[in-house]
Every structure is written in structure tokens, then in C-alpha cells.
Design a protein around this motif. Structure first.
Motif, PDB file in Angstrom:
ATOM      1  N   GLY A 166       0.449  -1.053  -0.233  1.00  0.00           N
ATOM      2  CA  GLY A 166       0.063   0.318  -0.042  1.00  0.00           C
ATOM      3  C   GLY A 166       1.096   1.090  -0.438  1.00  0.00           C
ATOM      4  O   GLY A 166       1.860   0.965  -0.021  1.00  0.00           O
ATOM      5  N   SER A 167       0.129   2.125  -0.404  1.00  0.00           N
ATOM      6  CA  SER A 167       1.284   4.024  -0.272  1.00  0.00           C
ATOM      7  C   SER A 167       1.714   3.885   0.875  1.00  0.00           C
ATOM      8  O   SER A 167       2.247   4.851   1.103  1.00  0.00           O
ATOM      9  CB  SER A 167       0.074   4.442  -1.458  1.00  0.00           C
ATOM     10  N   LEU A 168       0.876   3.820   2.331  1.00  0.00           N
ATOM     11  CA  LEU A 168       1.089   3.642   3.400  1.00  0.00           C
ATOM     12  C   LEU A 168       2.556   2.985   3.572  1.00  0.00           C
ATOM     13  O   LEU A 168       3.125   3.524   4.301  1.00  0.00           O
ATOM     14  CB  LEU A 168      -0.118   3.719   4.386  1.00  0.00           C
ATOM     15  N   GLY A 169       2.422   1.575   3.686  1.00  0.00           N
ATOM     16  CA  GLY A 169       3.978   0.633   3.879  1.00  0.00           C
ATOM     17  C   GLY A 169       5.295   1.397   2.634  1.00  0.00           C
ATOM     18  O   GLY A 169       6.238   1.507   3.436  1.00  0.00           O
ATOM     19  N   ARG A 170       4.647   2.073   1.174  1.00  0.00           N
ATOM     20  CA  ARG A 170       5.807   2.485   0.745  1.00  0.00           C
ATOM     21  C   ARG A 170       6.311   4.187   1.263  1.00  0.00           C
ATOM     22  O   ARG A 170       7.793   4.261   1.707  1.00  0.00           O
ATOM     23  CB  ARG A 170       5.719   3.023  -0.768  1.00  0.00           C
ATOM     24  N   ARG A 171       5.423   4.599   1.836  1.00  0.00           N
ATOM     25  CA  ARG A 171       5.743   5.909   2.619  1.00  0.00           C
ATOM     26  C   ARG A 171       6.729   5.810   3.556  1.00  0.00           C
ATOM     27  O   ARG A 171       7.816   6.765   3.901  1.00  0.00           O
ATOM     28  CB  ARG A 171       4.483   6.658   3.222  1.00  0.00           C
ATOM     29  N   LEU A 172       6.516   4.549   4.200  1.00  0.00           N
ATOM     30  CA  LEU A 172       6.867   4.348   6.142  1.00  0.00           C
ATOM     31  C   LEU A 172       8.159   2.943   5.890  1.00  0.00           C
ATOM     32  O   LEU A 172       9.348   3.176   6.695  1.00  0.00           O
ATOM     33  CB  LEU A 172       5.763   4.115   6.498  1.00  0.00           C
ATOM     34  N   LEU A 173       8.445   2.814   4.930  1.00  0.00           N
ATOM     35  CA  LEU A 173       9.108   1.420   4.693  1.00  0.00           C
ATOM     36  C   LEU A 173      10.105   1.806   3.566  1.00  0.00           C
ATOM     37  O   LEU A 173      11.555   1.017   3.856  1.00  0.00           O
ATOM     38  CB  LEU A 173       8.394   0.133   4.109  1.00  0.00           C
ATOM     39  N   LEU A 174      10.118   2.257   2.903  1.00  0.00           N
ATOM     40  CA  LEU A 174      10.803   2.860   1.714  1.00  0.00           C
ATOM     41  C   LEU A 174      12.105   3.918   1.961  1.00  0.00           C
ATOM     42  O   LEU A 174      11.874   5.067   2.642  1.00  0.00           O
ATOM     43  CB  LEU A 174      10.276   3.762   0.345  1.00  0.00           C
ATOM     44  N   HIS A 175      13.376   3.696   1.786  1.00  0.00           N
ATOM     45  CA  HIS A 175      14.389   4.061   2.039  1.00  0.00           C
ATOM     46  C   HIS A 175      14.920   4.688   1.068  1.00  0.00           C
ATOM     47  O   HIS A 175      14.834   4.166  -0.150  1.00  0.00           O
ATOM     48  CB  HIS A 175      15.695   3.785   3.637  1.00  0.00           C
ATOM     49  N   ILE A 176      15.551   5.911   1.013  1.00  0.00           N
ATOM     50  CA  ILE A 176      16.264   6.074   0.363  1.00  0.00           C
ATOM     51  C   ILE A 176      17.407   5.680  -0.428  1.00  0.00           C
ATOM     52  O   ILE A 176      16.965   5.616  -1.947  1.00  0.00           O
ATOM     53  CB  ILE A 176      17.509   7.892   0.635  1.00  0.00           C
ATOM     54  N   GLY A 177      17.891   5.121  -0.203  1.00  0.00           N
ATOM     55  CA  GLY A 177      19.429   4.061  -0.836  1.00  0.00           C
ATOM     56  C   GLY A 177      18.709   2.963  -1.086  1.00  0.00           C
ATOM     57  O   GLY A 177      19.554   2.706  -1.888  1.00  0.00           O
ATOM     58  N   ALA A 189      20.956   8.442   3.160  1.00  0.00           N
ATOM     59  CA  ALA A 189      20.815   7.036   2.667  1.00  0.00           C
ATOM     60  C   ALA A 189      20.216   6.561   3.493  1.00  0.00           C
ATOM     61  O   ALA A 189      19.442   5.588   2.827  1.00  0.00           O
ATOM     62  CB  ALA A 189      22.166   6.228   2.286  1.00  0.00           C
ATOM     63  N   GLU A 190      19.717   6.467   5.016  1.00  0.00           N
ATOM     64  CA  GLU A 190      18.980   5.850   5.681  1.00  0.00           C
ATOM     65  C   GLU A 190      17.927   6.936   5.977  1.00  0.00           C
ATOM     66  O   GLU A 190      17.206   6.094   6.680  1.00  0.00           O
ATOM     67  CB  GLU A 190      19.421   5.735   7.097  1.00  0.00           C
ATOM     68  N   LYS A 191      17.153   7.422   5.175  1.00  0.00           N
ATOM     69  CA  LYS A 191      16.459   8.479   5.656  1.00  0.00           C
ATOM     70  C   LYS A 191      15.392   7.578   5.052  1.00  0.00           C
ATOM     71  O   LYS A 191      15.754   6.964   3.803  1.00  0.00           O
ATOM     72  CB  LYS A 191      16.790  10.105   4.775  1.00  0.00           C
ATOM     73  N   LEU A 192      13.995   7.933   4.987  1.00  0.00           N
ATOM     74  CA  LEU A 192      12.909   7.689   4.140  1.00  0.00           C
ATOM     75  C   LEU A 192      12.426   8.588   2.755  1.00  0.00           C
ATOM     76  O   LEU A 192      12.967   9.617   2.885  1.00  0.00           O
ATOM     77  CB  LEU A 192      11.573   7.665   5.552  1.00  0.00           C
ATOM     78  N   VAL A 213      23.824  12.161   0.916  1.00  0.00           N
ATOM     79  CA  VAL A 213      25.531  12.130   2.038  1.00  0.00           C
ATOM     80  C   VAL A 213      25.883  11.302   2.762  1.00  0.00           C
ATOM     81  O   VAL A 213      24.537  11.129   3.443  1.00  0.00           O
ATOM     82  CB  VAL A 213      26.331  13.355   1.701  1.00  0.00           C
ATOM     83  N   ASP A 214      27.082  10.791   2.971  1.00  0.00           N
ATOM     84  CA  ASP A 214      27.390   9.929   4.020  1.00  0.00           C
ATOM     85  C   ASP A 214      27.301  11.600   5.476  1.00  0.00           C
ATOM     86  O   ASP A 214      27.898  12.499   5.070  1.00  0.00           O
ATOM     87  CB  ASP A 214      27.896   9.254   4.215  1.00  0.00           C
ATOM     88  N   ASN A 215      28.081  10.658   6.453  1.00  0.00           N
ATOM     89  CA  ASN A 215      27.745  11.151   7.619  1.00  0.00           C
ATOM     90  C   ASN A 215      29.317  12.067   7.645  1.00  0.00           C
ATOM     91  O   ASN A 215      29.355  13.646   8.338  1.00  0.00           O
ATOM     92  CB  ASN A 215      28.392  10.918   8.861  1.00  0.00           C
ATOM     93  N   GLU A 216      30.381  11.908   6.733  1.00  0.00           N
ATOM     94  CA  GLU A 216      31.684  12.813   6.140  1.00  0.00           C
ATOM     95  C   GLU A 216      31.307  13.867   5.290  1.00  0.00           C
ATOM     96  O   GLU A 216      32.496  14.347   4.848  1.00  0.00           O
ATOM     97  CB  GLU A 216      32.575  12.117   5.800  1.00  0.00           C
ATOM     98  N   GLN A 217      29.885  13.969   4.488  1.00  0.00           N
ATOM     99  CA  GLN A 217      29.489  14.607   3.759  1.00  0.00           C
ATOM    100  C   GLN A 217      30.394  14.587   2.390  1.00  0.00           C
ATOM    101  O   GLN A 217      30.374  14.827   0.966  1.00  0.00           O
ATOM    102  CB  GLN A 217      30.387  16.239   4.014  1.00  0.00           C
ATOM    103  N   ARG A 218      30.625  12.646   2.336  1.00  0.00           N
ATOM    104  CA  ARG A 218      31.073  11.624   1.402  1.00  0.00           C
ATOM    105  C   ARG A 218      29.285  11.696   0.312  1.00  0.00           C
ATOM    106  O   ARG A 218      28.946  11.175   0.452  1.00  0.00           O
ATOM    107  CB  ARG A 218      31.957  11.456   1.394  1.00  0.00           C
TER     108      ARG A 218
END
Length: 340
Positions: free
Chosen positions: A206-217, A297-300, A319-324
Motif C-alpha cells: 500500500g501507499s502507506l507501506g511505501r511511505r513508511l518503509l522505503l528508504h533513500i538507499g 541514505a538511511e532517511k525515508l 551524502v554520508d556523515n562525512e559529507q561524501r
């Protein structure tokens, strides 16, 4: 002999189909059913608490059962429970007498629905359930009925009147039972600390599943597919990279792949409007945005959509924590993933 043709039955009085008459009927039904729901407030009592505690402590599943219209409501209650953290399923009481009782284990709790409390199919299987040790929660409109008296817990869903003017079709009574089932499900949801992410796990399509489970990565472009140039590159080099990677922008990085800025289609148009810029001789760092919006990448994925909407941009560098720079995505990636 000629066959006699009978006209199809129709309304006796076409005036009954007037707009005013239809609106009055519909409004009357809503009023009657609203009264039925309001009457339930006083039934959220010690019996309700006992039912919730039985279901919360259940080490098996909650089995919902009922005949006819009560069966339809039982199916919906089972579905609502299952999607909100309480494993549940429906068993047809008639089929249960012919083998489906084997689906119910001694670890299960049973919710039996019958407005009259006298449904033969439920009363037939009740002794078997009691011998097996299954706690039984009855939901009826008659507290003095057989089912109500034999159950461990009785939830009274009596209604003042059915919305059907004939008093025959289950209307208010099924609505009241459905609302009581929702009350049980939500009370248990809150007691379990069930979250939106938990809900999404049981609704991955469902759309809610995609919005809450899909990450940037999960959806970003990575590796060689990420558009990037070094700070010394020309505007022409940046344009070639943007055209090749087709994200409408390119990251500008240093020798360690750390992000220095972003050069977009909009920056290109502004550079072309300024006739002092030379596409081949001007370094991209002189036209880039040096403080771009980025995301991890870990963000939704839905967070990327919010950023793009808030800042009126169509692409993001990841970017990662080192701005790479580790990835990139644009609005079309979110559309393909059906996040927006």
C-alpha cells in the motif's frame, strides 16, 4: 399457448423517489445508527477491559466467528485486528462443525458474534471450544441470550432500534458490532505500543507501506550513476555530466569525494543569461550552489519528497556523515517508487 409475461416489480408510488424523500430516508438512517453508536459509550466498561486483557494475553490468535451479517462483521473485525498488531482470522461457524474447528488451537481466543445470541451454528461449537479451553468473548444484542450466558466475557452491543423501517434488516446492530470491534482493536493497538511503521510492515504494497518503509538507499542512484564533477571542471564539463546522468544536476566534489556544491539546470540557465560566463572557460564552482540541500541514505524516501516540495527543488544529493557523496535522486525516482 403463449407464455404470460409478468412486469418487473417496481415502486408503488414514484413520489417515493423524489429527492426530498430519498434525502429524508438517508438522513434518518444516519441518525438512528449514530444513536446506536452513542449508546456504546456506557458499554466500554469492566467487560470491555476483560475482553481486551484476554486478547492481549493470548499466545495464539484471535478467532472471530459469526453467521450471516454477523459473519461479515466478524471478518472485518479479524482483518482490523490482524493489521493492527493482534494476529486474527475468521472461521465460519457452519464449516467449523465439519472440520474447520481443527484450525482453532487451545492457545486461541474466540470472539463469537450473534445479534440474537442464539445462532445454532455458534452454539453447536461452543461446548467443543469450552472443552478445549478456549476463552470465548461473545458480542450480542441480548445479554440474557444463551451465547452471552455461556461466554467468559459478554460485550453488549444492544441498539435502540434498527435503521431498517421494518426492523428486520441488520443495520444499526451490525454497525454497533463493527464499532465495538474497532474499539477493541484500537485499545489493543495502543496497549501494545503499535506504531505506524509496524502498521506499514503488514501493508507493504500500500501507499502507506511505501511511505513508511522505503528508504533513500532503496531508490537512489549510486556508484557510476551519480553525476559528479570536480571543482576545477568547466561549465561545459558539468553540462556533459548532467546530460549523461539525466538527473537535472551534478554534484561538485573535492578530491576526497566530499560535496562542495551542486550545479543544476536552473544554475545553467542563469549562467547562460549572464553573457560574461564562458561555458568552456568558466569553472563550475563559480556558478554552483555552495549550500545545497542534501539527505542521508538511511532517511525515508518520503522525507526527500518533503524536502523537494518545501524548497521547490527536483533533485537531491545523498551524502554520508562525512559529507561524501554516495548517491543522488530526483522527483522522477520518487514518482517511479510511488512515494508521491
Amino acid at each position: 399457448m403463449n407464455a404470460q409475461v409478468h412486469p418487473l416489480p417496481g415502486p408503488r408510488d414514484s413520489a417515493g423517489l423524489s429527492a426530498d424523500a430519498l434525502i429524508r430516508s438517508g438522513s434518518a438512517v444516519i441518525s438512528v445508527e449514530a444513536d446506536a453508536i452513542n449508546a456504546l459509550h456506557s458499554r466500554i466498561d469492566a467487560h470491555f477491559v476483560a475482553a481486551c486483557r484476554l486478547m492481549y494475553a493470548c499466545s495464539g490468535r484471535v478467532v472471530c466467528s459469526g453467521m450471516g451479517k454477523s459473519g461479515h462483521i466478524a471478518r472485518k473485525i479479524a482483518a482490523t485486528l490482524a493489521s493492527t498488531g493482534t494476529p486474527a482470522f475468521y472461521v465460519h461457524p457452519g464449516e467449523a462443525s465439519h472440520g474447520d474447528l481443527g484450525m482453532i488451537t487451545d492457545a486461541d481466543v474466540v470472539i463469537a458474534l450473534s445479534n440474537s445470541g442464539e445462532a445454532d451454528e455458534l452454539l453447536t461449537i461452543l461446548p467443543v471450544l469450552r472443552r478445549q479451553g478456549n476463552p470465548v468473548i461473545a458480542m450480542t444484542g441480548r445479554p440474557d441470550s444463551t451465547l452471552a450466558r455461556l461466554a467468559d466475557v459478554h460485550l453488549d452491543v444492544t441498539v435502540p432500534a434498527e435503521a431498517c423501517p421494518l426492523g428486520l434488516a441488520p443495520t444499526s446492530s451490525t454497525t454497533a458490532a463493527l464499532v465495538m470491534g474497532d474499539a477493541l482493536a484500537v485499545a489493543l493497538l495502543e496497549a501494545r505500543g503499535f506504531t505506524a511503521e509496524d502498521f506499514a510492515r503488514s501493508h507493504p504494497a500500500g501507499s502507506l507501506g511505501r511511505r513508511l518503509l522505503l528508504h533513500i538507499g532503496d531508490i537512489m542512484h549510486s556508484g557510476a550513476d551519480v553525476p559528479r564533477v570536480t571543482a576545477g571542471a568547466s561549465l561545459s564539463d558539468a553540462l556533459v555530466e548532467m546530460s549523461r546522468k539525466r538527473l537535472g544536476m551534478t554534484a561538485v566534489v573535492d578530491a576526497d569525494n566530499r560535496l562542495l556544491g551542486v550545479f543544476t539546470d536552473g544554475d545553467l540557465r542563469r549562467a547562460l543569461d549572464d553573457h560574461s560566463f564562458d561555458l568552456r572557460g568558466t569553472a563550475v564552482e563559480s556558478a554552483m550552489c555552495s549550500n545545497p540541500k542534501t539527505i542521508g541514505a538511511e532517511k525515508l524516501a518520503v522525507e526527500a519528497a518533503r524536502l523537494m516540495e518545501s524548497y521547490k527543488i527536483s533533485a537531491l544529493v545523498v551524502v554520508d556523515n562525512e559529507q561524501r557523496v554516495v548517491g543522488a535522486l530526483n522527483i522522477h525516482d520518487l514518482l517511479r517508487a510511488r512515494v508521491v
